[in-house]
Design a protein around this motif. Structure first.
Motif, short mmCIF file in Angstrom:
data_model
loop_
_atom_site.label_atom_id
_atom_site.label_comp_id
_atom_site.label_asym_id
_atom_site.label_seq_id
_atom_site.Cartn_x
_atom_site.Cartn_y
_atom_site.Cartn_z
N SER A 29 0.81 -1.21 0.00
CA SER A 29 0.00 0.00 0.00
C SER A 29 0.85 1.27 0.00
N SER A 30 1.81 1.33 0.90
CA SER A 30 2.67 2.53 0.94
C SER A 30 3.50 2.64 -0.33
N GLY A 31 3.92 1.51 -0.87
CA GLY A 31 4.69 1.53 -2.12
C GLY A 31 3.87 2.01 -3.30
N LEU A 32 2.65 1.51 -3.42
CA LEU A 32 1.78 1.96 -4.51
C LEU A 32 1.43 3.44 -4.36
N ASN A 33 1.21 3.88 -3.11
CA ASN A 33 0.97 5.31 -2.88
C ASN A 33 2.18 6.14 -3.29
N PHE A 34 3.37 5.65 -2.95
CA PHE A 34 4.59 6.36 -3.34
C PHE A 34 4.68 6.48 -4.87
N LEU A 35 4.47 5.36 -5.56
CA LEU A 35 4.53 5.39 -7.02
C LEU A 35 3.49 6.33 -7.61
N GLU A 36 2.28 6.27 -7.09
CA GLU A 36 1.23 7.13 -7.60
C GLU A 36 1.60 8.61 -7.40
N ASP A 37 2.05 8.96 -6.21
CA ASP A 37 2.45 10.35 -5.95
C ASP A 37 3.62 10.76 -6.82
N TYR A 38 4.59 9.89 -6.93
CA TYR A 38 5.79 10.19 -7.71
C TYR A 38 5.44 10.39 -9.19
N LEU A 39 4.65 9.48 -9.72
CA LEU A 39 4.28 9.57 -11.13
C LEU A 39 3.42 10.80 -11.43
N TYR A 40 2.64 11.20 -10.45
CA TYR A 40 1.81 12.39 -10.64
C TYR A 40 2.69 13.62 -10.86
N ASP A 41 3.79 13.70 -10.11
CA ASP A 41 4.69 14.86 -10.19
C ASP A 41 5.80 14.71 -11.22
N ASN A 42 6.11 13.49 -11.64
CA ASN A 42 7.25 13.23 -12.53
C ASN A 42 6.78 12.41 -13.72
N GLN A 43 6.57 13.06 -14.82
CA GLN A 43 6.04 12.38 -15.99
C GLN A 43 7.13 12.09 -17.03
N LYS A 44 8.31 11.76 -16.54
CA LYS A 44 9.43 11.43 -17.43
C LYS A 44 9.23 10.04 -18.02
N THR A 45 9.81 9.85 -19.17
CA THR A 45 9.80 8.51 -19.76
C THR A 45 11.16 8.25 -20.39
N ASP A 46 12.10 7.81 -19.60
CA ASP A 46 13.37 7.35 -20.14
C ASP A 46 13.66 5.98 -19.53
N ILE A 47 14.58 5.26 -20.11
CA ILE A 47 14.79 3.85 -19.74
C ILE A 47 15.21 3.68 -18.27
N ALA A 48 16.07 4.54 -17.75
CA ALA A 48 16.50 4.41 -16.35
C ALA A 48 15.33 4.67 -15.41
N TYR A 49 14.58 5.68 -15.70
CA TYR A 49 13.42 6.04 -14.89
C TYR A 49 12.39 4.90 -14.91
N ILE A 50 12.04 4.45 -16.10
CA ILE A 50 11.04 3.40 -16.24
C ILE A 50 11.50 2.09 -15.60
N ARG A 51 12.77 1.75 -15.75
CA ARG A 51 13.32 0.53 -15.13
C ARG A 51 13.08 0.55 -13.63
N SER A 52 13.38 1.67 -13.00
CA SER A 52 13.20 1.78 -11.54
C SER A 52 11.73 1.66 -11.16
N ILE A 53 10.86 2.30 -11.91
CA ILE A 53 9.42 2.23 -11.63
C ILE A 53 8.93 0.79 -11.81
N TYR A 54 9.37 0.14 -12.88
CA TYR A 54 8.97 -1.25 -13.11
C TYR A 54 9.42 -2.17 -11.98
#
Length: 172
Positions: free
Chosen positions: A18-43
């Motif tokens: 739950s806290s992890g999904l909340n973190f991802l949701e908050d982070y993605l809301y503020d950071n809409q980057k799409t590069d391989i390093a960023y996406i790898r970490s999110i995945y």
């Protein structure tokens, strides 16, 4: 282990998811980057949180002598969502909103009971793909897709929590 002991472990797993999904949701809301390093970490994070979420049901439904026995079971299924699926069985998956879990070369596809697909990278593959010369193609749509996945994962998480509490009370 009794149901209360199992529930304490399962609760920690769902709290982490739950806290992890909340973190991802908050982070993605503020950071809409799409590069391989960023996406790898999110995945990687998304894969880990899905694993925690599903393993909480493995904990509640399993029969364990003690914490070491439980630890062995969780290590045995590892990060493999197909093994976790087999541990839970199709009826259990349906209860929490999952119709099917399949795997292709690099990702798991979770089909929800409302026919939404959630794609989750294989945790081992996403961590080590560069060692084996695999290249991921970034479409630029990953940000929106992951946000949609998180929305549905929260629904599954709520079902998991509900059934964990029910299992605590009834043993089923």
């Amino acid at each position: 282990m009794n149901n209360k002991e199992k529930y304490e472990v399962a609760f920690r797993l769902t709290a982490g998811a739950s806290s992890g999904l909340n973190f991802l949701e908050d982070y993605l809301y503020d950071n809409q980057k799409t590069d391989i390093a960023y996406i790898r970490s999110i995945y990687m994070l998304l894969s880990y949180y899905v694993e925690l979420l599903l393993k909480s049901r493995v904990v509640m439904l399993g029969s364990f002598l003690n914490e070491d026995d439980l630890k062995k079971k969780l290590i045995k299924v590892s990060h493999n969502l197909i093994k976790i699926k087999k541990e839970l069985g199709s009826n259990e998956l349906l209860k929490i909103g999952i119709k099917e879990v399949t795997k292709n070369d690099t990702e798991y596809i979770i089909k929800t009971t409302n026919n939404t697909e959630i794609k989750v990278e294989d945790f081992i593959d996403i961590r080590y793909d560069y060692l084996f010369g695999k290249m991921r193609v970034i479409s630029g749509k990953e940000h929106k897709e992951i946000m949609k996945y998180i929305e549905y994962l929260f629904k599954i998480l709520e079902s998991v929590k509900k059934y964990n509490e029910e299992t605590l009370k009834t043993g089923k």
